[in-house]
Scaffold this active site. Structure first.
Site, short mmCIF file in Angstrom:
data_model
loop_
_atom_site.label_atom_id
_atom_site.label_comp_id
_atom_site.label_asym_id
_atom_site.label_seq_id
_atom_site.Cartn_x
_atom_site.Cartn_y
_atom_site.Cartn_z
N THR A 124 -8.46 5.58 4.11
CA THR A 124 -9.34 6.78 4.21
C THR A 124 -8.58 8.12 5.01
O THR A 124 -7.57 7.80 5.54
CB THR A 124 -10.83 6.44 4.89
N LEU B 105 0.88 -1.28 -0.12
CA LEU B 105 -0.05 0.12 0.01
C LEU B 105 0.87 1.22 0.05
O LEU B 105 0.77 2.12 -0.50
CB LEU B 105 -0.98 0.18 1.27
N GLU C 156 -7.05 2.98 -0.49
CA GLU C 156 -5.81 3.11 -0.17
C GLU C 156 -5.61 3.93 1.20
O GLU C 156 -4.62 4.45 1.54
CB GLU C 156 -4.93 3.92 -0.98
P1 TGC Z 1 -0.47 -2.59 12.86
O1 TGC Z 1 -0.61 -3.28 14.03
O2 TGC Z 1 -0.27 -0.99 13.06
O3 TGC Z 1 0.54 -3.11 11.95
C1 TGC Z 1 0.53 -4.51 11.46
C2 TGC Z 1 2.15 -4.60 10.97
O4 TGC Z 1 1.96 -3.82 9.83
C3 TGC Z 1 3.17 -2.90 10.07
N1 TGC Z 1 2.75 -1.65 9.30
C4 TGC Z 1 3.38 -1.39 7.97
N2 TGC Z 1 4.10 -2.14 7.24
C5 TGC Z 1 4.52 -1.36 6.16
N3 TGC Z 1 4.21 -0.19 5.68
C6 TGC Z 1 2.74 0.60 6.43
N4 TGC Z 1 2.14 1.64 6.06
C7 TGC Z 1 2.60 -0.12 7.66
N5 TGC Z 1 1.62 0.19 8.52
C8 TGC Z 1 1.81 -0.71 9.60
C9 TGC Z 1 3.40 -2.88 11.48
O5 TGC Z 1 4.79 -2.11 11.71
C10 TGC Z 1 3.15 -3.98 11.80
O6 TGC Z 1 4.21 -4.92 11.74
P2 TGC Z 1 4.60 -5.91 12.66
O7 TGC Z 1 5.92 -6.74 12.21
O8 TGC Z 1 4.54 -5.54 14.01
O9 TGC Z 1 3.54 -7.07 12.83
O10 TGC Z 1 -1.88 -2.85 12.28
P3 TGC Z 1 -3.39 -2.36 12.44
O11 TGC Z 1 -4.44 -3.74 12.25
O12 TGC Z 1 -3.25 -1.66 13.76
O13 TGC Z 1 -3.75 -1.63 11.17
C11 TGC Z 1 -3.23 -0.40 11.05
C12 TGC Z 1 -3.77 0.64 9.91
C13 TGC Z 1 -5.36 1.07 10.26
C14 TGC Z 1 -3.05 1.74 9.69
C15 TGC Z 1 -3.98 -0.16 8.68
O14 TGC Z 1 -4.62 -1.54 8.71
C16 TGC Z 1 -4.42 0.37 7.30
O15 TGC Z 1 -3.38 0.91 6.71
N6 TGC Z 1 -5.71 0.31 7.00
C17 TGC Z 1 -6.27 1.10 5.96
C18 TGC Z 1 -6.53 -0.08 4.79
C19 TGC Z 1 -6.14 0.16 3.49
O16 TGC Z 1 -5.28 1.25 3.18
N7 TGC Z 1 -6.69 -0.51 2.59
C20 TGC Z 1 -6.31 -0.37 1.21
C21 TGC Z 1 -6.56 -1.50 0.33
S1 TGC Z 1 -5.93 -1.58 -1.37
C22 TGC Z 1 -6.84 -0.39 -2.34
O17 TGC Z 1 -7.62 0.29 -1.60
C23 TGC Z 1 -6.31 -0.34 -3.59
S2 TGC Z 1 -7.22 0.87 -4.48
C24 TGC Z 1 -6.09 0.87 -5.72
C25 TGC Z 1 -6.38 1.87 -6.82
O18 TGC Z 1 -7.34 1.61 -7.51
O19 TGC Z 1 -5.80 2.93 -7.17
P1 FAD Z 2 -14.80 1.40 6.49
O1 FAD Z 2 -13.60 0.93 6.85
O2 FAD Z 2 -16.10 0.37 6.48
O3 FAD Z 2 -14.96 2.95 6.95
C1 FAD Z 2 -16.06 3.64 6.85
C2 FAD Z 2 -15.90 5.19 7.40
O4 FAD Z 2 -15.68 4.74 9.07
C3 FAD Z 2 -14.85 5.82 6.89
O5 FAD Z 2 -14.89 7.06 6.82
C4 FAD Z 2 -13.37 5.32 7.77
O6 FAD Z 2 -12.66 6.33 7.87
C5 FAD Z 2 -14.39 5.29 9.19
N1 FAD Z 2 -13.76 4.70 10.17
C6 FAD Z 2 -13.31 3.38 10.08
N2 FAD Z 2 -12.33 3.24 11.10
C7 FAD Z 2 -12.30 4.10 11.84
C8 FAD Z 2 -11.75 4.37 12.98
N3 FAD Z 2 -10.88 3.89 13.62
N4 FAD Z 2 -11.62 5.90 13.38
C9 FAD Z 2 -12.24 6.68 12.56
N5 FAD Z 2 -13.01 6.52 11.58
C10 FAD Z 2 -13.02 5.19 11.09
N6 FAD Z 2 -9.28 -2.63 -1.96
C11 FAD Z 2 -8.42 -3.69 -2.27
O7 FAD Z 2 -8.16 -4.41 -1.50
N7 FAD Z 2 -7.85 -3.58 -3.41
C12 FAD Z 2 -8.57 -2.77 -4.58
O8 FAD Z 2 -8.11 -3.02 -5.90
C13 FAD Z 2 -9.33 -1.69 -4.04
N8 FAD Z 2 -9.82 -0.91 -4.96
C14 FAD Z 2 -10.88 0.09 -4.67
C15 FAD Z 2 -11.65 0.81 -5.78
C16 FAD Z 2 -12.60 1.69 -5.34
C17 FAD Z 2 -13.24 2.26 -6.25
C18 FAD Z 2 -12.90 1.67 -4.17
C19 FAD Z 2 -14.12 2.78 -3.71
C20 FAD Z 2 -12.46 0.99 -2.97
C21 FAD Z 2 -11.53 0.05 -3.43
N9 FAD Z 2 -10.73 -0.73 -2.26
C22 FAD Z 2 -10.00 -1.78 -2.60
C23 FAD Z 2 -11.37 -0.77 -0.86
C24 FAD Z 2 -10.82 0.53 -0.10
O9 FAD Z 2 -9.48 0.42 0.07
C25 FAD Z 2 -11.65 0.57 0.91
O10 FAD Z 2 -12.90 0.97 0.59
C26 FAD Z 2 -11.19 1.43 2.11
O11 FAD Z 2 -10.07 0.97 2.87
C27 FAD Z 2 -12.06 1.65 3.24
O12 FAD Z 2 -12.76 0.70 3.78
P2 FAD Z 2 -14.40 0.55 3.60
O13 FAD Z 2 -14.97 1.10 2.43
O14 FAD Z 2 -14.94 -0.92 4.10
O15 FAD Z 2 -14.92 1.46 4.76
#
Ligand code: TGC
Ligand code: FAD
Length: 392
Positions: A373, A247, A371
């Site tokens: 929020t 990410l 990626e």
């Molecule tokens: P936490 O306990 O903090 O961390 C677990 C382990 O991961 C390490 N870590 C990282 N490592 C590398 N880069 C980072 N940015 C890292 N953040 C944390 C951390 O050191 C730990 O390592 P270890 O060795 O101690 O186990 O984990 P948590 O469960 O408390 O979560 C932290 C949080 C909320 C920041 C994380 O879960 C998060 O970033 N949530 C957001 C999820 C997200 O961004 N999903 C994206 C899905 S992919 C997508 O959206 C593609 S769209 C692409 C497109 O179409 O362009």
């Molecule tokens: P939720 O996690 O349910 O969050 C809902 C709301 O609650 C948000 O405003 C959030 O910020 C807030 N919230 C949640 N937890 C907290 C907290 N602890 N404190 C305060 N506020 C909080 N994912 C992939 O894996 N691969 C992909 O290729 C990919 N592509 C995507 C493409 C599109 C067009 C979209 C819309 C999403 C895609 N995603 C993908 C998913 C994306 O990464 C998630 O939508 C995103 O991580 C948020 O998860 P959620 O939608 O379940 O929202």
């Protein structure tokens, strides 16, 4: 010696901070965007897809945009700044194209490049760099988005094989992918798997009715006892840190890309304001309009400087994940604000697909969410500042 002057399209002289080679990479991406994206994107957005996506993937491969800053395996091996400039120019066309490039290069290819076996790299990376094979990255689930560590998709051993069961949601490129990187829970923790999408039990129904990123394919991934050989596991990806490290790569591209979308909206608003006449003069002549244009230009240039700063750190190997969060938070938020302001300046025309403003605005609503929020990146920075994790 004459005093230095500003140019309206580069108020801070940021161009001077780029090398000739970087300007050449940017020019190639800009030409690509103007030739292959701009003329058709409104239609693709309106119709909800790019019918020629496979051809476009090949063109992106020829541009070198797929895995651009990875080395070997047919990748271009350019710098992080080159990759960022390319993301900016592609997203100036549409966020869907940058999204495709992000998922292909920074998520799917990067996962294989960093954590894969020699065989996995040879099998997939050259074809993906060329755009001949398309990848997707399955982390998010229907009930676990911001908190991927709670994922429910499982991988269990069955003899020498793995059996994957579960559901991923909102997966970019899902239904057109040849290979899916799937993250699943095992008895030993979270692991990554390289899943050919022809494997029995795998399906990827497309998610319809989106009003954002309409030109991009977004899908569910359904894993119904998908049987994989032991060699499908990414051997060195251990724990949640592995997908989170991917990410960082994609978020970095978004830091730049969002500025591209905002630039298009800003340029459109500026041009419109100088030609649209009300009360007997161009609306650019009203102080209230100028204030809006100036705010947009200031945020745009600050965002670009920030992207370049992070890019230089990435190339130097000193970029921390929290700094990527800083960039993703700031640049997506201000890009969306710029688009909303531009939409207002265009009046009624601002809601039409005839102008490239509401499309970018709608796209950025997704970019703000995926990626990580705004709230997640705020909490990452909150932890960096206070030392206290406030995620749960
Ligand atoms: P936490 O306990 O903090 O961390 C677990 C382990 O991961 C390490 N870590 C990282 N490592 C590398 N880069 C980072 N940015 C890292 N953040 C944390 C951390 O050191 C730990 O390592 P270890 O060795 O101690 O186990 O984990 P948590 O469960 O408390 O979560 C932290 C949080 C909320 C920041 C994380 O879960 C998060 O970033 N949530 C957001 C999820 C997200 O961004 N999903 C994206 C899905 S992919 C997508 O959206 C593609 S769209 C692409 C497109 O179409 O362009
Ligand atoms: P939720 O996690 O349910 O969050 C809902 C709301 O609650 C948000 O405003 C959030 O910020 C807030 N919230 C949640 N937890 C907290 C907290 N602890 N404190 C305060 N506020 C909080 N994912 C992939 O894996 N691969 C992909 O290729 C990919 N592509 C995507 C493409 C599109 C067009 C979209 C819309 C999403 C895609 N995603 C993908 C998913 C994306 O990464 C998630 O939508 C995103 O991580 C948020 O998860 P959620 O939608 O379940 O929202």
């Amino acid at each position: 010696m004459s005093d230095p002057r500003v140019t309206p399209d580069d108020l801070l002289g940021i161009d001077d901070l780029l090398s000739d080679d970087e300007r050449a990479v940017r020019a190639a991406a800009r030409e690509f965007s103007r030739r292959l994206i701009a003329p058709q994107i409104a239609e693709w957005f309106e119709n909800g897809g790019i019918p020629t996506m496979r051809d476009l993937a090949g063109e992106l491969g020829r541009l070198g945009a797929l895995g651009m800053h990875l080395r070997g395996y047919g990748c271009a091996g350019l710098s992080a700044v080159d990759y960022g400039l390319t993301c900016l120019e592609l997203e100036a066309g549409d966020s869907a194209i940058r999204s495709f490039v992000s998922v292909q290069g920074s998520l799917a290819m990067y996962a294989i490049w960093r954590y894969g076996s020699a065989e996995q790299k040879q099998q997939w990376l050259p074809a993906m760099a060329a755009g001949a094979a398309i990848g997707c990255f399955g982390l998010t689930e229907p009930d676990h988005g911001s908190d991927p560590g709670s994922m429910r998709t499982t991988a269990r051993r069955d003899g020498a094989d793995w059996l994957l069961t579960g559901r991923k949601a909102w997966i970019t490129n899902g239904s057109i992918a040849d290979v899916a990187i799937v993250w699943a829970r095992t008895d030993e923790g979270i692991r990554g798997f390289v899943v050919p999408t022809t494997t029995p039990g795998f399906s990827a129904p497309e998610i319809k009715h989106k009003l954002s990123l309409r030109a991009s394919v977004t899908s569910e991934l359904v894993l119904d006892d998908v049987r994989l050989p032991a060699s499908a596991e990414l051997p060195t990806a251990k724990g949640l840190g592995a997908p989170l490290s991917c990410l960082n790569e994609a978020r970095y591209g978004i830091v730049w890309g969002a500025i591209g979308a905002a630039r298009t909206a800003y340029e459109t608003a500026l041009s419109y304001a100088t030609t649209r006449t009300q009360f007997g003069k161009p609306i650019a002549g009203f102080q209230l309009t100028q204030a809006k244009l100036v705010d947009m230009a200031v945020e745009l240039n600050k965002g670009l400087l920030l992207a370049l700063h992070l890019g230089r750190r990435k190339d130097a190997g000193t970029l921390a994940p929290e700094q990527v969060s800083f960039g993703k938070l700031n640049n997506t938020r201000s890009a969306l604000e710029i688009c909303r302001t531009a939409r207002g300046i265009l009046g009624a025309n601002g809601i039409s697909l005839d102008f490239p403003v509401i499309r970018h605005m709608a796209n950025l609503e997704s970019v703000l969410t995926y990626e990580g929020t705004v709230e997640m990146h705020t909490l990452v920075l909150g932890q960096a500042i206070t030392g206290v994790a406030a995620f749960r």
